[in-house]
Design an enzyme around this catalytic site. Structure first.
Site, PDB file in Angstrom:
ATOM      1  CG  HIS A 172      -5.904  -1.980   0.309  1.00  0.00           C
ATOM      2  ND1 HIS A 172      -5.419  -1.311  -0.789  1.00  0.00           N
ATOM      3  CD2 HIS A 172      -5.158  -1.567   1.367  1.00  0.00           C
ATOM      4  CE1 HIS A 172      -4.433  -0.504  -0.416  1.00  0.00           C
ATOM      5  NE2 HIS A 172      -4.259  -0.639   0.899  1.00  0.00           N
ATOM      6  CB  SER A 176      -0.959  -0.046   1.191  1.00  0.00           C
ATOM      7  OG  SER A 176      -1.971   0.922   1.084  1.00  0.00           O
ATOM      8  CG  ASP A 212      -7.207  -2.378  -3.424  1.00  0.00           C
ATOM      9  OD1 ASP A 212      -7.835  -1.641  -2.647  1.00  0.00           O
ATOM     10  OD2 ASP A 212      -6.003  -2.667  -3.274  1.00  0.00           O
TER      11      ASP A 212
END
Length: 302
Positions: free
Chosen positions: A296, A140, A267
């Site tokens: 995610h 991320s 996601d």
């Protein structure tokens, strides 16, 4: 390289939802038996970074960068550490400024574009003169930081650093923040926002002459938070200037080491702009994999 035409990852039965893939591991995944050895290093600007090592006495090492308001104890990090150790690879999970359990020394904390801190960690590991091969792994926000670092440095990445793997990367921060603000009716945004606000309160208590929590309760979105705190504290004009300059997408053309970017199509944090098909097609070092499912930083397996 062209976008990979297929992905080996398949979601478990009944777990195809991007929201389920995102939330379930956070609530229920547990990684046991991992013990870190902590090392603290100084940064060039007089702050510090806490590095958590899990060594198996290898000549290979991975450096793992966590996500927004994460740390080295997050399940996705510890799971990766154990996986690497199992295959005979040392693992270093570093904590961004203010994320190690102790507040950092300076008003600055961390942000999506803080590739200078990753560079400090990389240079430290290289200086140990122990590892013949070093790989970077980013999740991320940490993935954005990793790709930005690789793109900025290009061929100047230290020689032992051979490749990178990144997951669930918000390559375009402007559209990604907007997506988080609205996804699942803002539940994700509120979770991150509350954690960030708590960090500001701690900093305001420790250095009231540098950081103020006045009006913090009036901030309702991540964009407002970044405009009030992240941008000015770290030298950006405003939130939009921060998003524009910190997004890794503009740096992808500069990557000169084999790099894999894995962004699931479902996601809930990523906008269409976060899937850099054109950039991957144009760069022989950048591989883009887009599984149908994964959420995610989910990619669950049973």
């Amino acid at each position: 390289m062209p976008v990979l035409k297929s992905s080996q990852y398949k979601a478990p039965l009944f777990f195809h939802s991007g929201h389920i893939q995102t939330i379930y591991p956070t609530l229920f995944r547990s990684v046991r038996g991992l013990e870190y050895n902590r090392e603290r290093i100084d940064t060039p600007d007089g702050d510090f970074l806490d590095l958590d090592w899990s060594r198996v006495q290898s000549e290979r090492c991975v450096i793992i960068s966590h996500g927004l308001e994460g740390n080295s104890s997050r399940h996705y990090v510890t799971g990766m550490v154990q996986f690497m150790n199992r295959y005979g690879i040392d693992a270093l999970a570093w904590n961004f400024r203010g994320c190690s359990g102790e507040m950092n020394r300076k008003p600055e904390f961390y942000h999506s574009g803080a590739s200078h801190d990753l560079e400090t960690v990389v240079n430290h590991v290289v200086s140990l003169d122990k590892y013949k091969e070093i790989a970077l792994i980013g999740f991320s926000l940490g993935g954005n930081m990793t790709l930005k670092y690789f793109g900025e440095k290009g061929s100047d990445v230290p020689e032992p650093v051979t490749h990178a793997i990144t997951y669930s990367v918000p390559c375009d921060l402007v559209s990604s923040v907007d997506k988080i603000n609205t996804s699942a009716r803002g539940v994700y945004m509120l979770r991150f926002l509350n954690m960030l606000k708590n960090k500001v309160i701690l900093k305001a208590n420790e250095m009231p002459d540098r950081v103020s929590a006045d009006g913090l309760d009036k901030i309702k979105t991540l964009i407002e938070f970044d405009d009030r705190y992240t941008a000015p504290i770290h030298g950006f004009k405003d939130a939009w200037d921060y998003y524009e300059k910190a997004s890794c997408k503009q740096f992808l053309s500069g990557i000169r080491r084999p790099t894999l970017l894995i962004n699931a199509k479902n996601d809930p944090f990523l906008s269409e702009a976060c899937y850099p098909d054109a950039e991957s097609d144009a760069n022989p070092c950048l591989f883009l994999e887009k599984p149908d499912s994964g959420g995610h930083v989910g990619f669950m397996e049973f």
